[in-house]
Design a protein around this motif. Structure first.
Motif, PDB file in Angstrom:
ATOM      1  N   THR A  12     -82.932  11.763 -89.337  1.00 34.83           N
ATOM      2  CA  THR A  12     -83.342  11.654 -90.681  1.00 34.83           C
ATOM      3  C   THR A  12     -84.992  10.951 -90.792  1.00 34.83           C
ATOM      4  O   THR A  12     -85.466  11.523 -91.564  1.00 34.83           O
ATOM      5  CB  THR A  12     -82.358  11.208 -91.503  1.00 34.83           C
ATOM      6  N   LEU A  14     -86.879  11.006 -88.239  1.00 29.08           N
ATOM      7  CA  LEU A  14     -87.799  11.928 -87.738  1.00 29.08           C
ATOM      8  C   LEU A  14     -88.331  13.085 -88.763  1.00 29.08           C
ATOM      9  O   LEU A  14     -89.589  13.226 -89.028  1.00 29.08           O
ATOM     10  CB  LEU A  14     -87.210  12.739 -86.527  1.00 29.08           C
ATOM     11  N   ALA A  86     -87.001   6.737 -83.004  1.00 27.90           N
ATOM     12  CA  ALA A  86     -86.300   7.026 -84.358  1.00 27.90           C
ATOM     13  C   ALA A  86     -84.974   7.227 -84.186  1.00 27.90           C
ATOM     14  O   ALA A  86     -84.733   8.199 -83.935  1.00 27.90           O
ATOM     15  CB  ALA A  86     -87.092   8.388 -84.826  1.00 27.90           C
ATOM     16  N   GLY A  87     -84.180   6.074 -84.093  1.00 27.52           N
ATOM     17  CA  GLY A  87     -82.560   6.046 -83.771  1.00 27.52           C
ATOM     18  C   GLY A  87     -82.611   6.435 -82.528  1.00 27.52           C
ATOM     19  O   GLY A  87     -81.708   7.064 -82.176  1.00 27.52           O
TER      20      GLY A  87
HETATM   21  C1  GRF Z   1     -81.538   4.233 -88.459  1.00 30.00           C
HETATM   22  O1  GRF Z   1     -80.499   3.804 -89.506  1.00 30.00           O
HETATM   23  C2  GRF Z   1     -82.362   3.464 -87.970  1.00 30.00           C
HETATM   24  O2  GRF Z   1     -82.661   2.211 -88.483  1.00 30.00           O
HETATM   25  C3  GRF Z   1     -81.409   2.790 -86.448  1.00 30.00           C
HETATM   26  O3  GRF Z   1     -80.863   4.384 -86.228  1.00 30.00           O
HETATM   27  C4  GRF Z   1     -80.720   5.250 -87.436  1.00 30.00           C
HETATM   28  C5  GRF Z   1     -81.484   6.510 -87.232  1.00 30.00           C
HETATM   29  O4  GRF Z   1     -81.114   7.639 -88.077  1.00 30.00           O
HETATM   30  N1  GRF Z   1     -82.066   2.464 -85.427  1.00 30.00           N
HETATM   31  P1  GRF Z   1     -81.913   8.913 -87.982  1.00 30.00           P
HETATM   32  O5  GRF Z   1     -81.265   9.257 -86.549  1.00 30.00           O
HETATM   33  O6  GRF Z   1     -83.254   8.757 -88.101  1.00 30.00           O
HETATM   34  O7  GRF Z   1     -81.170   9.578 -88.889  1.00 30.00           O
END
Ligand code: GRF
Length: 203
Positions: A12, A14, A86-87
């Motif tokens: 999300t 991304l 990003a995650g």
């Molecule tokens: C986010 O909550 C970020 O803070 C953590 O992992 C999550 C990733 O979510 N590091 P997404 O894959 O960007 O939806």
């Protein structure tokens, strides 16, 4: 600026960065999205926007060093100016982090320096914090300890659970991360030995 985004899951953040680029807010383009897990939603999101994707499955490597070394080579083939985590749910080796020093960002779901590591929402609730949030920072070799570029805060309400808090924080992440990527891409921030320099001032 050429950006490579590393993901492990839903993507999300991304998505929020893709939207920031498509809206003309961020002066950059995502040249590749790399996931350490196959078949995750974030890969689909990238493909839907015509972005090249690559899966590098960490379970196929003998060691963290071996994985990071191939990951580094794969990233470098795109000659990125910026690497965005990003995650991306992997601890990175010092060699990898040093290689991308000053050009790799991460988002963490807490108001750093508080609550480094996992289960941040529950820990903030258990500590009866009035506020919680997220932080974007330059990646350094110590986990979740790099120089912070920006925070976004949410109030903790009496009836909040780890899940409700996580949703509120994620919403903030989706504004904070594109905003910080925008600052980097427009060369308004840079990592110095003293910390993050923004428009000539240390943050
Ligand atoms: C986010 O909550 C970020 O803070 C953590 O992992 C999550 C990733 O979510 N590091 P997404 O894959 O960007 O939806």
């Amino acid at each position: 600026m050429n950006i490579v985004v590393l993901i492990s899951g839903s993507g999300t953040n991304l998505q929020a960065i893709i939207e920031g680029i498509e809206a003309g807010e961020i002066d950059g383009r995502i040249v590749a999205v790399i996931s350490n897990r196959p078949n995750v939603k974030g890969l689909e999101r990238a493909q839907q926007h015509g972005i090249e994707t690559l899966v590098l499955d960490h379970t196929q490597f003998e060691s963290r060093e071996a994985f990071d070394s191939v990951l580094q080579q794969q990233i470098e083939q795109y000659q990125p100016d910026l690497v965005v985590l990003a995650g991306f749910m992997r601890i990175l080796t010092d060699a990898f982090v040093d290689h991308f020093k000053g050009r790799m960002l991460n988002i963490h779901p807490s108001l750093l320096p508080k609550y480094k590591g996992l289960n941040t929402h529950q820990r903030a609730l258990d500590a009866h914090e009035a506020q919680h949030g997220c932080s974007v920072h330059f990646v350094s070799t110590e986990l979740d300890s790099g120089a912070v570029i920006g925070h976004a805060k949410v109030d903790i309400e009496r009836n909040d659970t780890a899940q409700s808090l996580s949703q509120k924080v994620q919403k903030q992440e989706h504004s904070l991360y594109p905003a910080c990527v925008k600052l980097f891409c427009s060369k308004q921030i840079q990592l110095t030995p003293e910390g993050v320099l923004y428009a000539g001032t240390l943050l």
